[in-house]
Design a protein around this motif. Structure first.
Motif, PDB file in Angstrom:
ATOM      1  N   GLU A  10       0.736  -1.158   0.035  1.00 47.15           N
ATOM      2  CA  GLU A  10       0.030   0.095  -0.051  1.00 47.15           C
ATOM      3  C   GLU A  10       0.925   1.276   0.203  1.00 47.15           C
ATOM      4  O   GLU A  10       0.450   2.108  -0.506  1.00 47.15           O
ATOM      5  CB  GLU A  10      -0.988  -0.034   1.148  1.00 47.15           C
ATOM      6  N   ILE A  11       1.996   1.298   0.975  1.00 46.07           N
ATOM      7  CA  ILE A  11       2.891   2.386   0.827  1.00 46.07           C
ATOM      8  C   ILE A  11       3.432   2.618  -0.660  1.00 46.07           C
ATOM      9  O   ILE A  11       3.612   3.706  -0.969  1.00 46.07           O
ATOM     10  CB  ILE A  11       4.114   2.247   1.887  1.00 46.07           C
ATOM     11  N   LYS A  12       3.996   1.318  -1.072  1.00 40.85           N
ATOM     12  CA  LYS A  12       4.617   1.653  -2.456  1.00 40.85           C
ATOM     13  C   LYS A  12       3.567   2.040  -3.521  1.00 40.85           C
ATOM     14  O   LYS A  12       3.948   3.001  -4.159  1.00 40.85           O
ATOM     15  CB  LYS A  12       5.206   0.155  -2.960  1.00 40.85           C
ATOM     16  N   MET A  13       2.506   1.528  -3.675  1.00 37.38           N
ATOM     17  CA  MET A  13       1.588   2.120  -4.485  1.00 37.38           C
ATOM     18  C   MET A  13       1.130   3.483  -4.330  1.00 37.38           C
ATOM     19  O   MET A  13       1.097   4.359  -5.241  1.00 37.38           O
ATOM     20  CB  MET A  13       0.268   1.308  -4.488  1.00 37.38           C
ATOM     21  N   LYS A  30       9.081  12.150   3.009  1.00 35.64           N
ATOM     22  CA  LYS A  30       8.498  12.673   4.396  1.00 35.64           C
ATOM     23  C   LYS A  30       7.260  12.090   4.726  1.00 35.64           C
ATOM     24  O   LYS A  30       7.108  11.600   6.117  1.00 35.64           O
ATOM     25  CB  LYS A  30       8.651  14.222   4.184  1.00 35.64           C
ATOM     26  N   GLN A  31       6.423  12.131   4.067  1.00 40.58           N
ATOM     27  CA  GLN A  31       4.860  11.871   4.171  1.00 40.58           C
ATOM     28  C   GLN A  31       4.669  10.415   4.469  1.00 40.58           C
ATOM     29  O   GLN A  31       4.039   9.884   5.353  1.00 40.58           O
ATOM     30  CB  GLN A  31       3.732  12.484   3.095  1.00 40.58           C
ATOM     31  N   LEU A  32       5.508   9.401   3.833  1.00 46.89           N
ATOM     32  CA  LEU A  32       5.177   8.187   3.837  1.00 46.89           C
ATOM     33  C   LEU A  32       6.426   7.470   4.545  1.00 46.89           C
ATOM     34  O   LEU A  32       6.264   6.373   4.804  1.00 46.89           O
ATOM     35  CB  LEU A  32       5.154   7.472   2.686  1.00 46.89           C
ATOM     36  N   GLY A  33       7.329   8.021   5.257  1.00 47.65           N
ATOM     37  CA  GLY A  33       8.557   7.692   5.986  1.00 47.65           C
ATOM     38  C   GLY A  33       9.209   6.915   5.237  1.00 47.65           C
ATOM     39  O   GLY A  33       9.973   5.916   5.785  1.00 47.65           O
TER      40      GLY A  33
END
Length: 117
Positions: A10-13, A30-33
């Protein structure tokens, strides 16, 4: 401190969607760490080359071409493919809109830098 980080699909997409929407790399990170800029570039490369099955592979595990993890169901695979194709369509629509605006801008009198005077 762990040297290898495994990010959920989900983070990758989400990172790919943000980049396609024009969000700068530093803001996405920054937003997704996300720790490493290169990691984001690799995901974008996989996306562009249609290798979305690679988004599900764990750190250090590389699947054979065209194969995903054994646990992926047909429904999950079709959903992922559907999401990929929708993103491709959205990207093409954005490109067409930019192309249309460019053509309009060039068709205005005096706005074409290639026009003979």
């Amino acid at each position: 401190m762990a040297t290898r980080v495994s990010y959920p699909v989900e983070i990758k997409m989400k990172a790919i969607e943000m980049r396609l929407a024009g969000v700068p790399v530093s803001d996405v990170m920054k937003q997704l760490g996300i720790r490493n800029r290169t990691q984001l570039k690799v995901w974008m490369k996989w996306y562009r080359e249609g290798e979305i099955h690679r988004m599900e592979q764990p750190v250090g595990k590389q699947y054979s071409f065209g194969k995903g993890p054994e646990t992926t169901t047909e429904l999950e695979r079709l959903k992922a493919e559907n999401r990929f194709l929708k993103q491709q369509l959205d990207l093409l629509k954005k490109y067409k809109e930019l192309e249309r605006r460019w053509d309009q801008k060039l068709s205005l009198p005096g706005s074409n830098p290639f026009e003979q005077k």
